[in-house]
Motif scaffolding. Structure first.
Motif, PDB file in Angstrom:
ATOM      1  N   TRP A  36       1.374 -10.583   4.824  1.00 44.85           N
ATOM      2  CA  TRP A  36       0.254 -10.127   4.003  1.00 44.85           C
ATOM      3  C   TRP A  36       0.435  -9.057   3.256  1.00 44.85           C
ATOM      4  CZ3 TRP A  36      -3.929 -13.079   3.304  1.00 44.85           C
ATOM      5  CH2 TRP A  36      -4.224 -14.326   4.103  1.00 44.85           C
ATOM      6  N   PHE A  37       0.299  -8.979   1.889  1.00 48.22           N
ATOM      7  CA  PHE A  37       0.221  -8.094   1.123  1.00 48.22           C
ATOM      8  C   PHE A  37      -1.105  -7.651   0.465  1.00 48.22           C
ATOM      9  CE2 PHE A  37       4.961  -7.386   0.307  1.00 48.22           C
ATOM     10  CZ  PHE A  37       5.652  -8.502   1.035  1.00 48.22           C
ATOM     11  N   LEU A  47       3.085  -4.074   1.226  1.00 46.69           N
ATOM     12  CA  LEU A  47       2.985  -4.874   2.287  1.00 46.69           C
ATOM     13  C   LEU A  47       1.936  -4.301   3.338  1.00 46.69           C
ATOM     14  CD1 LEU A  47       4.197  -7.030   4.292  1.00 46.69           C
ATOM     15  CD2 LEU A  47       5.821  -5.306   5.337  1.00 46.69           C
ATOM     16  N   VAL A  48       1.224  -5.251   4.028  1.00 47.41           N
ATOM     17  CA  VAL A  48       0.144  -4.993   5.083  1.00 47.41           C
ATOM     18  C   VAL A  48       0.411  -5.181   6.538  1.00 47.41           C
ATOM     19  CG1 VAL A  48      -2.298  -5.336   5.593  1.00 47.41           C
ATOM     20  CG2 VAL A  48      -1.715  -5.068   3.268  1.00 47.41           C
ATOM     21  N   ALA A  49       1.082  -6.606   6.669  1.00 45.90           N
ATOM     22  CA  ALA A  49       1.461  -6.555   7.748  1.00 45.90           C
ATOM     23  C   ALA A  49       2.435  -8.205   7.892  1.00 45.90           C
ATOM     24  CB  ALA A  49      -0.041  -7.089   8.734  1.00 45.90           C
ATOM     25  N   ALA A  60       1.515  -2.010   8.541  1.00 43.75           N
ATOM     26  CA  ALA A  60       1.552  -0.577   7.637  1.00 43.75           C
ATOM     27  C   ALA A  60       0.852   0.324   8.360  1.00 43.75           C
ATOM     28  CB  ALA A  60       0.850  -0.767   6.240  1.00 43.75           C
ATOM     29  N   ASP A  61       1.226   1.655   8.198  1.00 42.29           N
ATOM     30  CA  ASP A  61       0.647   2.932   8.922  1.00 42.29           C
ATOM     31  C   ASP A  61      -0.915   2.855   8.713  1.00 42.29           C
ATOM     32  OD1 ASP A  61       3.125   5.196   9.026  1.00 42.29           O
ATOM     33  OD2 ASP A  61       2.954   3.483  10.407  1.00 42.29           O
ATOM     34  N   SER A  62      -1.262   2.464   7.513  1.00 44.03           N
ATOM     35  CA  SER A  62      -2.808   2.600   6.935  1.00 44.03           C
ATOM     36  C   SER A  62      -3.785   1.698   7.816  1.00 44.03           C
ATOM     37  CB  SER A  62      -2.840   2.630   5.490  1.00 44.03           C
ATOM     38  OG  SER A  62      -2.365   1.238   5.053  1.00 44.03           O
ATOM     39  N   VAL A  63      -3.123   0.733   8.418  1.00 48.45           N
ATOM     40  CA  VAL A  63      -4.213  -0.389   9.083  1.00 48.45           C
ATOM     41  C   VAL A  63      -3.825  -0.676  10.235  1.00 48.45           C
ATOM     42  CG1 VAL A  63      -3.880  -1.753   6.737  1.00 48.45           C
ATOM     43  CG2 VAL A  63      -2.654  -2.478   8.523  1.00 48.45           C
ATOM     44  N   LYS A  64      -2.731   0.142  10.984  1.00 46.37           N
ATOM     45  CA  LYS A  64      -2.554  -0.042  12.410  1.00 46.37           C
ATOM     46  C   LYS A  64      -3.964   0.506  13.209  1.00 46.37           C
ATOM     47  CE  LYS A  64       2.247   0.900  12.572  1.00 46.37           C
ATOM     48  NZ  LYS A  64       3.596   1.857  13.042  1.00 46.37           N
ATOM     49  N   GLY A  65      -4.232  -0.509  14.205  1.00 47.73           N
ATOM     50  CA  GLY A  65      -5.303  -0.204  15.062  1.00 47.73           C
ATOM     51  C   GLY A  65      -6.781  -0.904  14.552  1.00 47.73           C
TER      52      GLY A  65
END
Length: 113
Positions: A36-37, A47-49, A60-65
């Motif tokens: 996923w981008f 890149l997101v995941a 990506a660090d911004s979406v972790k968790g």
């Protein structure tokens, strides 16, 4: 023609959730690295995941968790569960399949009150 089709985008309030889907008709889905981008307005696509055919994931660090990537090889479909959405998550979200080097056309996600 073999392709990827994203769905599930929309308008959601901050703190809300959405589930994106990416349905593939491209061959060899089960062995493909899927990604996923996202591309915010006026910015580059990032890149997101990602998820391997074995199910190994990376974020990506911004979406972790907050985001979870998953796939169903029987349905040739990839998912992105997005929780606790923030305004900065607003973007067009694209899926990508490594086999065939294919992109979807994207689905808009807007996070706003």
């Amino acid at each position: 023609q073999a392709r990827l089709v994203e769905s599930g985008g929309g308008l959601v309030q901050p703190g809300g959730s959405l589930r994106l889907s990416c349905a593939s008709t491209v061959s060899n889905f089960e062995n493909s690295l899927m990604m996923w981008f996202r591309q915010p307005p006026g910015k580059q696509r990032t890149l997101v995941a990602s998820i391997t055919g074995y199910g190994d994931t990376n974020y990506a660090d911004s979406v972790k968790g907050r985001f979870t990537i998953a796939r169903d090889n029987h349905k040739s479909t990839m998912y992105l569960q997005m929780n606790n959405l923030k305004p900065e998550d607003t973007a067009v979200y694209y899926c990508y399949q490594s086999s065939g080097d294919r992109w979807g056309r994207g689905t808009q996600v807007t996070v706003s009150s």
